[in-house]
Design an enzyme around this catalytic site. Sequence first.
Site, PDB file in Angstrom:
ATOM      1  N   CYS A  94       0.721  -1.311   0.181  1.00 24.36           N
ATOM      2  CA  CYS A  94      -0.230   0.209  -0.214  1.00 24.36           C
ATOM      3  C   CYS A  94       0.887   0.958  -0.391  1.00 24.36           C
ATOM      4  O   CYS A  94       0.781   1.933  -0.909  1.00 24.36           O
ATOM      5  CB  CYS A  94      -0.830   0.090   1.329  1.00 24.36           C
ATOM      6  SG  CYS A  94      -1.964   1.189   1.310  1.00 24.36           S
ATOM      7  N   CYS A 193      -6.218  -0.595   8.144  1.00 24.63           N
ATOM      8  CA  CYS A 193      -7.385  -0.135   8.424  1.00 24.63           C
ATOM      9  C   CYS A 193      -8.295  -0.996   8.169  1.00 24.63           C
ATOM     10  O   CYS A 193      -9.556  -0.897   7.937  1.00 24.63           O
ATOM     11  CB  CYS A 193      -6.896   0.754   7.005  1.00 24.63           C
ATOM     12  SG  CYS A 193      -6.429   0.068   5.582  1.00 24.63           S
TER      13      CYS A 193
END
Length: 349
Positions: A94, A193
């Site tokens: 990410c 997340c």
Amino acid sequence: MSKVVVGLSGGVDSSVAAASLCNQNYEVSGLTLWLMKGKGQCCSEGMVDAAHICEQLSIPHYIVDAKELFKKNIVDYLVSGYRSGITPSPCSQCNRSVKFKPMLDYAEKELNCNLIATGHYARIRYDKETDKYHLLRAIDRSKDQSYFLYDLPQEILARTIFPLGEQTKEDTRRMATEFKLKTANKPESQDLCLIESYGSMASFLEKYIQPQTGNIVNLKGKVLGNHKGIHNYTIGQRKGLGISASEPLYVLKLDFRNNQVVVGKRSDGLRSSCIIKDVNWISIFEPNAPMKVEVQVRYRSLAVYANIIPIENNRYKLVFEELQFGITAGQAAVLYNDDVVLAGGIIEK
């Protein structure tokens, strides 16, 4: 006055990073990437807090819709990995493909700015002799995030600032209070997340993977119980297996082909080596001969000594000086020399 775009998640770390750079007379802009809908930082809640911080600091705030990019590069990547019986590590993926590069691209094309900053706990240092930017651990080892940043290329490191790398988390909280930031007392996010948004990785995966029950077996193939889908287990797992035995049993293998979770004693899970692939060399040039390194095979694991041996096609064999438990395909193996990140790659097998 240098321009810098600060990635704002709505948490205290990125807030202090922005305030600190404002205090150093940078011309600061805030940028929030909208990664997914839902609860938590980097989502709608985080964007609201990031907007409050920008208003408080009197700096512009930009929001970029990166939901499709996040789904393609992270959600699909995770689902594909879990379906095939590996345990992917999404954060380093990410950082490179969803956060840092898109942030820098936006800063350059839309804001005429060639510097970005984040609230990560890590350090960058330029080495004149090698003409390379080195990635280093943060001063605060307990918060160090260099493990997740190993995949950043030189062109991004050259244009990135980590304002928090030379301080502790306690320093950050104190500065947030001194700057009177709205996020000063905001609780720290403890999970990925996706976990924060969905409640658990299992809940996230249930949305994409139909559970296929199967057998939990020992190394001899004896059935000890049933599993709820291979994607719900990981190498080294002990709790939550739902089986009883006279001694503790751990997940040793996820047999995707036979739809089995293989368990055994901890000693059965010790490994002397592993193969890593897709290695990104940062602080040194790619070696063409074996060399001794320190390696960290999980974020919370301690670095241990190993010899790294080139194979082919950017693949290497890591031979540990001491047997290691819980080596997991899909996780990152990051190589260090004391505080300096030498390289990192993905554990293949």
